[in-house]
Motif scaffolding. Structure first.
Motif, PDB file in Angstrom:
ATOM      1  N   ASP A  97     -89.663-147.796 115.188  1.00  0.00           N
ATOM      2  CA  ASP A  97     -90.571-147.183 114.220  1.00  0.00           C
ATOM      3  C   ASP A  97     -92.024-147.380 114.646  1.00  0.00           C
ATOM      4  OD1 ASP A  97     -91.378-145.825 111.977  1.00  0.00           O
ATOM      5  OD2 ASP A  97     -91.043-147.482 110.587  1.00  0.00           O
ATOM      6  N   SER A 107     -85.382-136.186 103.737  1.00  0.00           N
ATOM      7  CA  SER A 107     -85.242-137.370 102.895  1.00  0.00           C
ATOM      8  C   SER A 107     -84.212-137.148 101.794  1.00  0.00           C
ATOM      9  CB  SER A 107     -86.598-137.732 102.280  1.00  0.00           C
ATOM     10  OG  SER A 107     -86.499-138.886 101.468  1.00  0.00           O
ATOM     11  N   SER A 139     -92.854-147.845 102.045  1.00  0.00           N
ATOM     12  CA  SER A 139     -92.063-146.769 101.446  1.00  0.00           C
ATOM     13  C   SER A 139     -90.623-147.218 101.228  1.00  0.00           C
ATOM     14  CB  SER A 139     -92.083-145.531 102.339  1.00  0.00           C
ATOM     15  OG  SER A 139     -91.399-145.799 103.557  1.00  0.00           O
ATOM     16  N   VAL A 189     -88.024-145.742 102.339  1.00  0.00           N
ATOM     17  CA  VAL A 189     -87.307-145.608 103.606  1.00  0.00           C
ATOM     18  C   VAL A 189     -87.517-146.845 104.469  1.00  0.00           C
ATOM     19  CG1 VAL A 189     -86.885-144.126 105.585  1.00  0.00           C
ATOM     20  CG2 VAL A 189     -87.779-143.139 103.472  1.00  0.00           C
ATOM     21  N   SER A 190     -88.736-147.361 104.468  1.00  0.00           N
ATOM     22  CA  SER A 190     -89.052-148.554 105.254  1.00  0.00           C
ATOM     23  C   SER A 190     -88.250-149.747 104.756  1.00  0.00           C
ATOM     24  CB  SER A 190     -90.551-148.850 105.169  1.00  0.00           C
ATOM     25  OG  SER A 190     -90.900-149.954 105.978  1.00  0.00           O
ATOM     26  N   GLY A 245     -84.367-149.083 105.279  1.00  0.00           N
ATOM     27  CA  GLY A 245     -83.993-149.134 106.683  1.00  0.00           C
ATOM     28  C   GLY A 245     -83.968-150.545 107.223  1.00  0.00           C
ATOM     29  N   LEU A 272     -83.877-146.450 110.341  1.00  0.00           N
ATOM     30  CA  LEU A 272     -85.218-146.692 110.869  1.00  0.00           C
ATOM     31  C   LEU A 272     -85.519-145.779 112.058  1.00  0.00           C
ATOM     32  CD1 LEU A 272     -85.754-150.566 110.675  1.00  0.00           C
ATOM     33  CD2 LEU A 272     -86.759-148.766 109.256  1.00  0.00           C
ATOM     34  N   LYS A 316     -86.578-142.671 110.445  1.00  0.00           N
ATOM     35  CA  LYS A 316     -87.934-142.890 109.944  1.00  0.00           C
ATOM     36  C   LYS A 316     -88.952-142.808 111.081  1.00  0.00           C
ATOM     37  CE  LYS A 316     -90.844-146.126 107.361  1.00  0.00           C
ATOM     38  NZ  LYS A 316     -91.956-146.195 108.320  1.00  0.00           N
ATOM     39  N   ASP A 367     -92.092-140.503 111.070  1.00  0.00           N
ATOM     40  CA  ASP A 367     -93.417-141.123 111.187  1.00  0.00           C
ATOM     41  C   ASP A 367     -94.179-140.586 112.397  1.00  0.00           C
ATOM     42  OD1 ASP A 367     -92.893-142.573 108.952  1.00  0.00           O
ATOM     43  OD2 ASP A 367     -92.579-144.494 109.961  1.00  0.00           O
ATOM     44  N   GLN A 423     -96.614-152.171 109.235  1.00  0.00           N
ATOM     45  CA  GLN A 423     -95.231-151.671 109.211  1.00  0.00           C
ATOM     46  C   GLN A 423     -94.284-152.655 109.891  1.00  0.00           C
ATOM     47  OE1 GLN A 423     -94.271-150.094 112.620  1.00  0.00           O
ATOM     48  NE2 GLN A 423     -92.219-150.608 111.969  1.00  0.00           N
ATOM     49  N   MET A 482     -84.363-142.599  98.078  1.00  0.00           N
ATOM     50  CA  MET A 482     -84.635-141.626  99.135  1.00  0.00           C
ATOM     51  C   MET A 482     -84.744-140.212  98.559  1.00  0.00           C
ATOM     52  SD  MET A 482     -84.816-142.879 102.295  1.00  0.00           S
ATOM     53  CE  MET A 482     -84.240-141.548 103.348  1.00  0.00           C
ATOM     54  N   THR A 518     -87.964-139.912  96.933  1.00  0.00           N
ATOM     55  CA  THR A 518     -88.997-139.807  97.963  1.00  0.00           C
ATOM     56  C   THR A 518     -89.154-138.363  98.426  1.00  0.00           C
ATOM     57  OG1 THR A 518     -88.546-142.056  98.752  1.00  0.00           O
ATOM     58  CG2 THR A 518     -89.689-140.573 100.273  1.00  0.00           C
TER      59      THR A 518
END
Length: 239
Positions: free
Chosen positions: A7, A41, A119, A121-122, A125, A138, A141, A145, A167, A201, A204
């Protein structure tokens, strides 16, 4: 610990690409691509929700977790952290000379800190990799990203690449914390955990597309609560 580094590479490379060549990206792509991110997402969320085993603990975790998040003002705290990070970066990087004001630079940079580091997702993941060793989420993601960073680096410049520090730190802490509880997880609890993450998700995706604005940061405690709630439900009420 593979996912957090993948990531980070996505954020850094996307930021550098956008800062160097972003002006050549057509305006239509800059405006419409985030909508595709939202659809992706949502699709990931649906694929995770279907793994649910027990609906009741999932609902309880989301309700109680979101209420706790709101009472603790998580949204405000994370946004303040993003603003603090922006002030630190502003001492090292000046807004690129492309007509962007200091105020807009500050607002966008703080938003990117939250998006890349805090987030749903972060969180999902990093915890998933810590629990199962699977860093697929990830990796996805990182792809999102990369393109997000490329688009926003057009206005934020190389300063955006510095967000990888936050991050990487956040995801590393979450990953190692999840590894400590991995031995106590089973298929049922993991399925319910996945369902909670899937709902976040899905929310999101709605936020990214601008359709609805869910309190995503406030919903994050649900990912912690679902583990004891699902375990309790499995031991006392499951058939």
């Amino acid at each position: 610990m593979t996912g957090p580094f993948i990531d980070s590479i996505g954020i850094i490379s996307g930021s550098c690409l956008g800062a160097l060549f972003g002006r050549k990206i057509p305006k239509t792509i800059q405006e419409k691509l985030p909508l595709v991110f939202g659809c992706i997402s949502m699709g990931i969320g649906v694929s995770m929700i279907v793994k649910i085993h027990n609906l009741t603990p999932v609902v309880l975790a989301l309700l109680i977790g979101t209420i706790l998040g709101m009472l603790c003002r998580l949204e405000e705290g994370v946004n303040n952290f993003g603003s603090l990070s922006r002030r630190i970066v502003e001492r090292l990087f000046k807004p690129p000379g492309n007509g962007i004001t200091d105020e807009i630079f500050a607002e966008k940079f703080a938003a990117m800190v939250v998006l890349f580091g805090f987030s749903g997702v972060s969180f999902m993941g990093a915890v998933t990799e810590g629990l199962t060793g699977d860093f697929t989420l990830l990796t996805v993601k990182a792809l999102l990203d990369f393109f997000t960073a490329a688009i926003f680096a057009i206005s934020l410049g190389f300063a955006l690449a510095s967000t990888f520090v936050i991050q990487l730190t956040v995801q590393t802490i979450l990953l190692f914390a999840a590894m400590q509880i991995a031995p106590y997880m089973n298929e049922i609890v993991m399925g319910d955990f996945s369902a909670v993450g899937g709902i976040i998700m899905l929310a999101t995706g709605f936020n990214i597309c601008g359709l609805l604005q869910f309190p995503l940061t406030s919903m994050l405690p649900s990912l912690i609560l679902i583990i004891p709630l699902s375990t309790f439900w499995m031991n006392h009420f499951a058939a």
